[in-house]
Design a protein around this motif. Structure first.
Motif, PDB file in Angstrom:
ATOM      1  N   VAL A  36       2.926   0.499  -4.044  1.00 16.27           N
ATOM      2  CA  VAL A  36       2.258   1.125  -2.901  1.00 16.27           C
ATOM      3  C   VAL A  36       2.675   0.452  -1.583  1.00 16.27           C
ATOM      4  CG1 VAL A  36      -0.008   1.622  -1.886  1.00 16.27           C
ATOM      5  CG2 VAL A  36       0.332   1.851  -4.354  1.00 16.27           C
ATOM      6  N   SER A  37       2.898   1.286  -0.566  1.00 14.33           N
ATOM      7  CA  SER A  37       3.271   0.811   0.777  1.00 14.33           C
ATOM      8  C   SER A  37       2.027   0.529   1.621  1.00 14.33           C
ATOM      9  CB  SER A  37       4.062   1.883   1.523  1.00 14.33           C
ATOM     10  OG  SER A  37       5.216   2.233   0.849  1.00 14.33           O
ATOM     11  N   ALA A  38       2.272   0.049   2.824  1.00 11.19           N
ATOM     12  CA  ALA A  38       1.201  -0.123   3.805  1.00 11.19           C
ATOM     13  C   ALA A  38       0.693   1.254   4.234  1.00 11.19           C
ATOM     14  CB  ALA A  38       1.734  -0.888   5.003  1.00 11.19           C
ATOM     15  N   LEU A  39      -0.526   1.308   4.765  1.00 12.31           N
ATOM     16  CA  LEU A  39      -1.097   2.584   5.197  1.00 12.31           C
ATOM     17  C   LEU A  39      -0.277   3.179   6.350  1.00 12.31           C
ATOM     18  CD1 LEU A  39      -4.914   1.710   5.576  1.00 12.31           C
ATOM     19  CD2 LEU A  39      -3.693   2.468   3.527  1.00 12.31           C
ATOM     20  N   THR A  42       1.346   1.451   9.517  1.00 14.05           N
ATOM     21  CA  THR A  42       0.864   0.079   9.727  1.00 14.05           C
ATOM     22  C   THR A  42       1.993  -0.922   9.960  1.00 14.05           C
ATOM     23  OG1 THR A  42      -1.055   0.545   8.353  1.00 14.05           O
ATOM     24  CG2 THR A  42      -0.524  -1.768   8.694  1.00 14.05           C
ATOM     25  N   THR A  43       3.108  -0.747   9.259  1.00 16.14           N
ATOM     26  CA  THR A  43       4.203  -1.721   9.416  1.00 16.14           C
ATOM     27  C   THR A  43       4.690  -1.752  10.864  1.00 16.14           C
ATOM     28  OG1 THR A  43       4.798  -1.321   7.126  1.00 16.14           O
ATOM     29  CG2 THR A  43       6.440  -2.451   8.474  1.00 16.14           C
ATOM     30  N   ASN A  44       4.810  -0.578  11.485  1.00 11.93           N
ATOM     31  CA  ASN A  44       5.217  -0.546  12.906  1.00 11.93           C
ATOM     32  C   ASN A  44       4.198  -1.283  13.760  1.00 11.93           C
ATOM     33  OD1 ASN A  44       7.139   1.135  11.913  1.00 11.93           O
ATOM     34  ND2 ASN A  44       6.567   2.929  13.099  1.00 11.93           N
ATOM     35  N   GLY A 120       0.338  -5.791   5.695  1.00 11.59           N
ATOM     36  CA  GLY A 120       0.103  -4.342   5.578  1.00 11.59           C
ATOM     37  C   GLY A 120       0.017  -3.905   4.124  1.00 11.59           C
ATOM     38  N   GLU A 121       0.961  -4.343   3.320  1.00 14.32           N
ATOM     39  CA  GLU A 121       0.979  -3.977   1.893  1.00 14.32           C
ATOM     40  C   GLU A 121      -0.114  -4.718   1.124  1.00 14.32           C
ATOM     41  OE1 GLU A 121       3.711  -3.587   3.609  1.00 14.32           O
ATOM     42  OE2 GLU A 121       4.574  -1.756   2.790  1.00 14.32           O
ATOM     43  N   MET A 122      -0.378  -5.976   1.523  1.00 16.08           N
ATOM     44  CA  MET A 122      -1.438  -6.718   0.820  1.00 16.08           C
ATOM     45  C   MET A 122      -2.771  -5.982   1.014  1.00 16.08           C
ATOM     46  SD  MET A 122       0.313  -9.052  -0.530  1.00 16.08           S
ATOM     47  CE  MET A 122      -0.905 -10.092  -1.282  1.00 16.08           C
ATOM     48  N   GLY A 185       4.785  -2.550  -2.568  1.00 18.43           N
ATOM     49  CA  GLY A 185       6.188  -2.291  -2.305  1.00 18.43           C
ATOM     50  C   GLY A 185       6.674  -3.220  -1.211  1.00 18.43           C
ATOM     51  N   PHE A 186       8.000  -3.302  -1.016  1.00 19.98           N
ATOM     52  CA  PHE A 186       8.578  -3.895   0.205  1.00 19.98           C
ATOM     53  C   PHE A 186       8.596  -5.421   0.230  1.00 19.98           C
ATOM     54  CE2 PHE A 186       7.489  -4.451   5.013  1.00 19.98           C
ATOM     55  CZ  PHE A 186       8.811  -4.409   5.440  1.00 19.98           C
ATOM     56  N   LEU A 187       7.793  -6.087  -0.647  1.00 17.58           N
ATOM     57  CA  LEU A 187       7.667  -7.548  -0.532  1.00 17.58           C
ATOM     58  C   LEU A 187       8.332  -8.271  -1.700  1.00 17.58           C
ATOM     59  CD1 LEU A 187       3.854  -7.836   0.351  1.00 17.58           C
ATOM     60  CD2 LEU A 187       5.762  -7.166   1.826  1.00 17.58           C
ATOM     61  N   GLY A 199      13.553  -5.251   3.635  1.00 20.71           N
ATOM     62  CA  GLY A 199      14.179  -4.305   4.570  1.00 20.71           C
ATOM     63  C   GLY A 199      13.258  -3.119   4.763  1.00 20.71           C
ATOM     64  N   ARG A 200      13.210  -2.596   5.994  1.00 19.17           N
ATOM     65  CA  ARG A 200      12.297  -1.498   6.319  1.00 19.17           C
ATOM     66  C   ARG A 200      12.453  -0.338   5.341  1.00 19.17           C
ATOM     67  NH1 ARG A 200       9.205  -0.701  10.835  1.00 19.17           N
ATOM     68  NH2 ARG A 200       8.249   0.718   9.335  1.00 19.17           N
ATOM     69  N   GLU A 201      11.365   0.274   5.027  1.00 15.75           N
ATOM     70  CA  GLU A 201      11.293   1.414   4.101  1.00 15.75           C
ATOM     71  C   GLU A 201      11.675   1.005   2.676  1.00 15.75           C
ATOM     72  OE1 GLU A 201       9.993   4.250   5.074  1.00 15.75           O
ATOM     73  OE2 GLU A 201       9.928   3.674   7.174  1.00 15.75           O
ATOM     74  N   GLY A 202      11.518  -0.299   2.383  1.00 18.34           N
ATOM     75  CA  GLY A 202      12.029  -0.832   1.115  1.00 18.34           C
ATOM     76  C   GLY A 202      11.166  -0.596  -0.122  1.00 18.34           C
ATOM     77  N   SER A 203      10.064   0.131  -0.010  1.00 18.84           N
ATOM     78  CA  SER A 203       9.204   0.297  -1.190  1.00 18.84           C
ATOM     79  C   SER A 203       9.843   1.148  -2.288  1.00 18.84           C
ATOM     80  CB  SER A 203       7.870   0.928  -0.795  1.00 18.84           C
ATOM     81  OG  SER A 203       7.167   0.055   0.028  1.00 18.84           O
ATOM     82  N   ASP A 204      10.694   2.079  -1.907  1.00 17.79           N
ATOM     83  CA  ASP A 204      11.418   2.848  -2.938  1.00 17.79           C
ATOM     84  C   ASP A 204      12.245   1.873  -3.785  1.00 17.79           C
ATOM     85  OD1 ASP A 204      10.533   5.186  -1.717  1.00 17.79           O
ATOM     86  OD2 ASP A 204      12.458   5.651  -0.771  1.00 17.79           O
TER      87      ASP A 204
HETATM   88  N1  ASP Z   1       5.763  -0.427   4.779  1.00 19.69           N
HETATM   89  C1  ASP Z   1       7.193  -0.672   4.816  1.00 19.69           C
HETATM   90  C2  ASP Z   1       7.835   0.102   5.955  1.00 19.69           C
HETATM   91  O1  ASP Z   1       7.173   0.934   6.570  1.00 19.69           O
HETATM   92  C3  ASP Z   1       7.894  -0.384   3.523  1.00 19.69           C
HETATM   93  C4  ASP Z   1       7.820   1.041   3.055  1.00 19.69           C
HETATM   94  O2  ASP Z   1       6.866   1.740   3.393  1.00 19.69           O
HETATM   95  O3  ASP Z   1       8.714   1.469   2.319  1.00 19.69           O
HETATM   96  O4  ASP Z   1       8.965  -0.146   6.258  1.00 19.69           O
END
Ligand code: ASP
Ligand code: ADP
Ligand code: MG
Length: 419
Positions: A36-39, A42-44, A120-122, A185-187, A199-204
């Motif tokens: 699961v990613s941040a809400l 939130t990361t921004n 954010g993810e925590m 995700g992401f961590l 890396g940004r968007e790394g939860s996939d």
């Molecule tokens: N929360 C992180 C981001 O926005 C990771 C992700 O959502 O994939 O970059």
């Protein structure tokens, strides 16, 4: 065993939590790891806190309080009893940032970024685990930093695959009896227990790491689109879903910038022949797109990938010498040193042009290049890549546009154009 990933778009408000719980109820009894990613965004927002703190602005606490309040408001909507332990847990999670902000920054930008942004993810995973259990969807929360081991390249941790696979395959299977396992995700975490991000968007990518390590039956990333389309519907509303894709085609698409799947996701899955499903969380009964080994290798419609905010850098030797192997190798070394990824390149007798993402890495690269060459730039450009192009698609998308550079290979047509 399966892996499901929910990104920021699928977990941003109370209805999305309810939707996830409803969706998981349909899968009860199955062995599923949830990433699961941040809400929402939130990361921004946490990036802004980090920048305010590191640039000694006095609004870091104010920005953080807004984020914290949003999380608490949402938790109250989900679990009205504020004596529930989830409230204390969420509070403790944010206190970690309070502690950082109390001191003067004296560590590197990237290190501090990861320690702050990871919250954010925590926070989101603690909230979702609490809500699922509250709904009687039995779920075990897990700290991914104890599972994915990276080096200490903050903001772009390199995964130690051997150790990570060993930890995940030892820890997870026994936890999956009669419950879901939910993690961030992401961590990742270093051997010294510091937090890294991938890396940004790394939860996939996290979902792929778990899929690989558990030799999962499949990995599903739940998105706000019906599946992988032949273009990003934000730019091309007429985009159509592709039902079946080969790993090869999907890797090509993500390489050119199709943001629906993080580019690092496919390789580990391909290596173990694990199918990747891209499905819509708004329509969970629909099959979405399946990416696997047997996916179609031809017969695709034209696939469009748009990259915005590009810079075209044209490099000329100062003494009118030819562009040849020696200066090309020098230029490539500079690109690699500055970690600037080339999206398109082209050369002529006296010039070498590259198109790249226009980000903070470019100005120091230009400074170095200009010590040896003349370098001209055009900014604010779009790069459109058309895989499986036909004349019609080229005409349609380049008409009335100011094209600065174009390149055609057997399957791929690329156009660098003014916005
Ligand atoms: N929360 C992180 C981001 O926005 C990771 C992700 O959502 O994939 O970059
Ligand atoms: P999340 O962060 O929630 O996992 P993303 O926002 O990163 O999801 O990915 C989904 C988005 O990807 C879609 O809303 C869509 O705008 C975009 N996208 C880009 N290219 C494509 C494509 N070829 N097919 C589908 N969606 C695409
Ligand atoms: Mg995302």
């Amino acid at each position: 065993m399966k892996v499901f990933k929910f990104g920021g778009a699928s977990i941003r408000d109370a209805p999305s939590f309810i939707r996830i719980a409803n969706l998981l109820e349909k899968f009860s009894g199955q062995e599923i790891v949830l990433i699961v990613s941040a809400l929402g965004k939130t990361t921004n927002a946490l990036e802004e806190v980090t920048n305010a703190y590191l640039h000694n602005k006095d609004n870091a606490n104010e920005l953080l309080d807004k984020i914290r309040q949003k999380h608490f408001d949402l938790l109250k909507e989900l679990i009205p009893d504020t004596h529930h332990p989830a409230f204390i847990d969420l509070n403790n999670t944010f206190v970690e940032i309070d502690w950082i902000l109390e001191d003067q920054p004296n560590e590197s930008y990237d290190y501090i970024y990861d320690q702050i942004v990871s919250i954010g993810e925590m926070a989101s995973t603690k909230m979702l685990a609490a809500y699922l259990n509250y709904r009687n969807v039995k779920t075990q929360w897990l700290d991914v930093r104890d599972c994915i081991r990276t080096d200490n390249t903050y903001r772009e941790g390199t995964v130690d695959w051997k150790l990570t696979e060993e930890i995940i395959s030892r820890k997870i299977p026994s936890l999956l009896k009669n419950q879901f396992v939910l993690t961030q995700g992401f961590l990742g975490g270093t051997s010294e227990n510091f937090t890294t991000t991938l890396g940004r968007e790394g939860s996939d990518y996290t979902a792929a790491i778990f899929g690989y390590s558990l030799k999962a039956e499949n990995v599903t990333i739940w998105k706000d689109v019906p599946g992988v389309l032949n273009a990003d519907p934000r730019f091309f509303p007429e985009a159509r879903k592709i039902d079946l894709l080969s790993y090869h085609e999907a890797i090509e698409m993500t390489y050119y910038g199709a943001t629906v799947i993080h580019p690092k996701t496919l390789k580990p899955l391909q290596n173990r022949s694990i199918p990747l499903h891209v499905r819509c969380f708004l329509d969970p009964d629909e099959p979405g797109t399946v990416i696997n080994e047997t996916g179609a290798t031809h017969g695709y419609p034209p696939v469009l990938v748009m990259k915005k905010n590009q810079i075209l850098i044209s490099i000329y030797p100062k003494d009118f010498s030819f562009i040849a192997e020696d200066n090309l190798s020098h230029i490539f070394n500079l690109l690699s040193d500055h970690r600037v990824k080339v999206n398109v390149m082209q050369n002529s007798a006296l010039s070498f042009s590259i198109c790249a993402d226009d980000n903070e890495r470019v100005p120091p690269l230009l400074e170095q290049l200009r010590k040896s060459y003349n370098a001209l730039t055009n900014t604010g450009l779009d790069l459109l890549t058309i895989r499986h192009y036909d004349e019609e698609s080229i005409k349609r998308h380049s008409a009335e546009r100011d094209v600065m550079l174009e390149q055609k290979s057997r399957h791929t047509f690329q156009l660098v154009m003014k916005q």
